[in-house]
Design a protein around this motif. Structure first.
Motif, PDB file in Angstrom:
ATOM      1  N   VAL A   1      13.680   5.044  -2.344  1.00 23.34           N
ATOM      2  CA  VAL A   1      14.074   6.421  -2.587  1.00 23.34           C
ATOM      3  C   VAL A   1      15.229   6.774  -1.653  1.00 23.34           C
ATOM      4  O   VAL A   1      15.230   6.403  -0.481  1.00 23.34           O
ATOM      5  CB  VAL A   1      12.884   7.389  -2.372  1.00 23.34           C
ATOM      6  N   GLU A   2      16.251   7.455  -2.189  1.00 18.86           N
ATOM      7  CA  GLU A   2      17.410   7.887  -1.414  1.00 18.86           C
ATOM      8  C   GLU A   2      17.227   9.352  -1.019  1.00 18.86           C
ATOM      9  O   GLU A   2      16.930  10.198  -1.869  1.00 18.86           O
ATOM     10  CB  GLU A   2      18.689   7.691  -2.220  1.00 18.86           C
TER      11      GLU A   2
ATOM     12  N   LEU B   1       7.435  13.672   5.668  1.00 15.04           N
ATOM     13  CA  LEU B   1       8.321  13.889   4.528  1.00 15.04           C
ATOM     14  C   LEU B   1       7.472  14.216   3.297  1.00 15.04           C
ATOM     15  O   LEU B   1       6.386  13.651   3.121  1.00 15.04           O
ATOM     16  CB  LEU B   1       9.159  12.639   4.259  1.00 15.04           C
ATOM     17  N   PRO B   2       7.949  15.094   2.418  1.00 18.27           N
ATOM     18  CA  PRO B   2       7.148  15.516   1.262  1.00 18.27           C
ATOM     19  C   PRO B   2       7.186  14.509   0.117  1.00 18.27           C
ATOM     20  O   PRO B   2       7.636  14.816  -0.990  1.00 18.27           O
ATOM     21  CB  PRO B   2       7.803  16.841   0.872  1.00 18.27           C
ATOM     22  N   LEU B   3       6.710  13.305   0.372  1.00 16.60           N
ATOM     23  CA  LEU B   3       6.691  12.297  -0.694  1.00 16.60           C
ATOM     24  C   LEU B   3       5.680  11.211  -0.352  1.00 16.60           C
ATOM     25  O   LEU B   3       5.297  11.036   0.811  1.00 16.60           O
ATOM     26  CB  LEU B   3       8.079  11.688  -0.892  1.00 16.60           C
ATOM     27  N   GLU B   4       5.250  10.503  -1.390  1.00 19.41           N
ATOM     28  CA  GLU B   4       4.423   9.302  -1.229  1.00 19.41           C
ATOM     29  C   GLU B   4       5.212   8.132  -1.789  1.00 19.41           C
ATOM     30  O   GLU B   4       5.639   8.160  -2.942  1.00 19.41           O
ATOM     31  CB  GLU B   4       3.085   9.435  -1.949  1.00 19.41           C
ATOM     32  N   LEU B   5       5.398   7.126  -0.963  1.00 18.06           N
ATOM     33  CA  LEU B   5       6.223   5.984  -1.328  1.00 18.06           C
ATOM     34  C   LEU B   5       5.328   4.858  -1.829  1.00 18.06           C
ATOM     35  O   LEU B   5       4.571   4.264  -1.070  1.00 18.06           O
ATOM     36  CB  LEU B   5       7.036   5.539  -0.108  1.00 18.06           C
ATOM     37  N   ALA B   6       5.403   4.570  -3.133  1.00 19.41           N
ATOM     38  CA  ALA B   6       4.589   3.516  -3.726  1.00 19.41           C
ATOM     39  C   ALA B   6       5.102   2.139  -3.313  1.00 19.41           C
ATOM     40  O   ALA B   6       6.274   1.995  -2.947  1.00 19.41           O
ATOM     41  CB  ALA B   6       4.598   3.645  -5.251  1.00 19.41           C
TER      42      ALA B   6
ATOM     43  N   THR C   1       0.844  -1.190   0.000  1.00 18.81           N
ATOM     44  CA  THR C   1       0.000   0.000   0.000  1.00 18.81           C
ATOM     45  C   THR C   1       0.881   1.242   0.000  1.00 18.81           C
ATOM     46  O   THR C   1       1.979   1.231   0.579  1.00 18.81           O
ATOM     47  CB  THR C   1      -0.926   0.004   1.244  1.00 18.81           C
ATOM     48  N   PRO C   2       0.469   2.328  -0.658  1.00 20.57           N
ATOM     49  CA  PRO C   2       1.284   3.556  -0.662  1.00 20.57           C
ATOM     50  C   PRO C   2       1.442   4.105   0.751  1.00 20.57           C
ATOM     51  O   PRO C   2       0.536   4.026   1.576  1.00 20.57           O
ATOM     52  CB  PRO C   2       0.479   4.507  -1.552  1.00 20.57           C
TER      53      PRO C   2
END
Length: 304
Positions: free
Chosen positions: A199-200, A189-194, A164-165
């Protein structure tokens, strides 16, 4: 004058110039009242090892037939199936084109996205977004990997190990020899991890110490109970002339000794508090057995 206007109205409209974009469109099939489309994208939901079906609509307002080629794109792209890869739409016609999405038996439950791409002659392109929800239990899991501390920067990687994202939140703490150097509370954090994505990232530390031995710990959380932690250690040594090298080495040795003692102080404080054993009686052997009597004394005692 009126006759001229009537004659102009009866004349056919001029054909589109060669290479001119005729204004064709592709979108999800089906519309509301007055033919207005109501679906911004295609939404499909099913369980693994099932086939889901829907339609897209290709509108051709030009005076000549329109030929488009269809293909899948994105994570759901390989699962899209078309009855024909190439579709020809007559002039001034809108055609509904069926398609299917075949979910494999090992599809991971959760949400994913893709698109149907229609390409016409001249390179013009249209896209229809496809959103898919695969049924089954969801798993929220992530890991913090490859943590490194270098100067005023902390580098690390986040990996979504679930299906799940995730929208991760990060907390950072740094401990030196003499106490806490950095303690940043949890923040988003300003991101959505699929799912499956790595991600680094970097975390700035502008006020890092000049001389210390530090351990930096990262804690990352996300909705659904996802949690990951990672840590790394580093020694900060100021730049100094060669003549002061001995002093620096001595300082580092002291820092290392203090850090070692701090790490083991808690374990040493839990050592046994039992009183020391009582001293052995005078003349007793160290192993607790009766003392040995010289031979001549033993014989004298026997004769008496």
């Amino acid at each position: 004058m009126v006759l001229a206007v009537l004659l102009l109205a009866l004349l056919p409209a001029p054909a589109a110039a060669a290479g001119e974009d005729p204004g064709w469109t592709v979108r999800p099939a089906g519309g509301g009242s007055a033919g207005r489309e109501t679906r911004p994208y295609v939404y499909l939901e099913g369980v693994p090892d099932s086939v889901l079906q829907d339609r897209i609509s290709v509108a051709n307002p030009a005076r000549t037939p329109l030929t488009v080629r269809l293909r899948g794109d994105g994570r759901a792209g390989p699962w899209l199936r078309f009855g024909a890869r190439t579709v020809t739409v007559p002039a001034r016609t809108r055609a509904d084109v069926p398609f299917a999405l075949a979910l494999p038996g090992n599809a991971t439950p959760g949400d994913l996205a893709g698109a149907i791409v229609a390409t016409a002659g001249g390179g013009t392109e249209g896209r229809v977004q496809v959103r898919v929800r695969v049924g089954g239990p969801t798993l929220a899991a992530l890991t913090v990997e490859d943590v490194e501390v270098s100067g005023g920067t902390v580098r690390y990687a986040l990996v979504n190990r679930g299906n799940t994202p995730l929208r991760p939140r990060l907390a950072v703490r740094a401990d030196g020899v003499f106490g806490v150097l950095l303690d940043r509370p949890e923040r988003p954090l300003p991101l959505e991890l699929a799912p499956g994505r790595r991600v680094e990232l970097t975390e700035p530390w502008p006020d890092a110490p000049a001389l210390d031995s530090v351990t930096v710990r990262l804690r990352v959380t996300a909705a659904g109970g996802a949690r990951g932690e990672g840590a790394a250690s580093a020694a900060y040594v100021p730049v100094a002339p060669v003549a002061g090298g001995g002093l620096l080495l001595g300082a580092l040795a002291v820092l290392g000794t203090v850090a070692h003692r701090r790490r083991h102080s808690r374990g040493e404080s839990r050592a046994s508090t039992l009183p020391p054993p009582s001293p052995a009686p005078v003349g007793a052997a160290e192993d607790g057995r009766p003392p040995r009597v010289p031979g001549h004394l033993a014989r004298t005692g026997a004769e008496s």
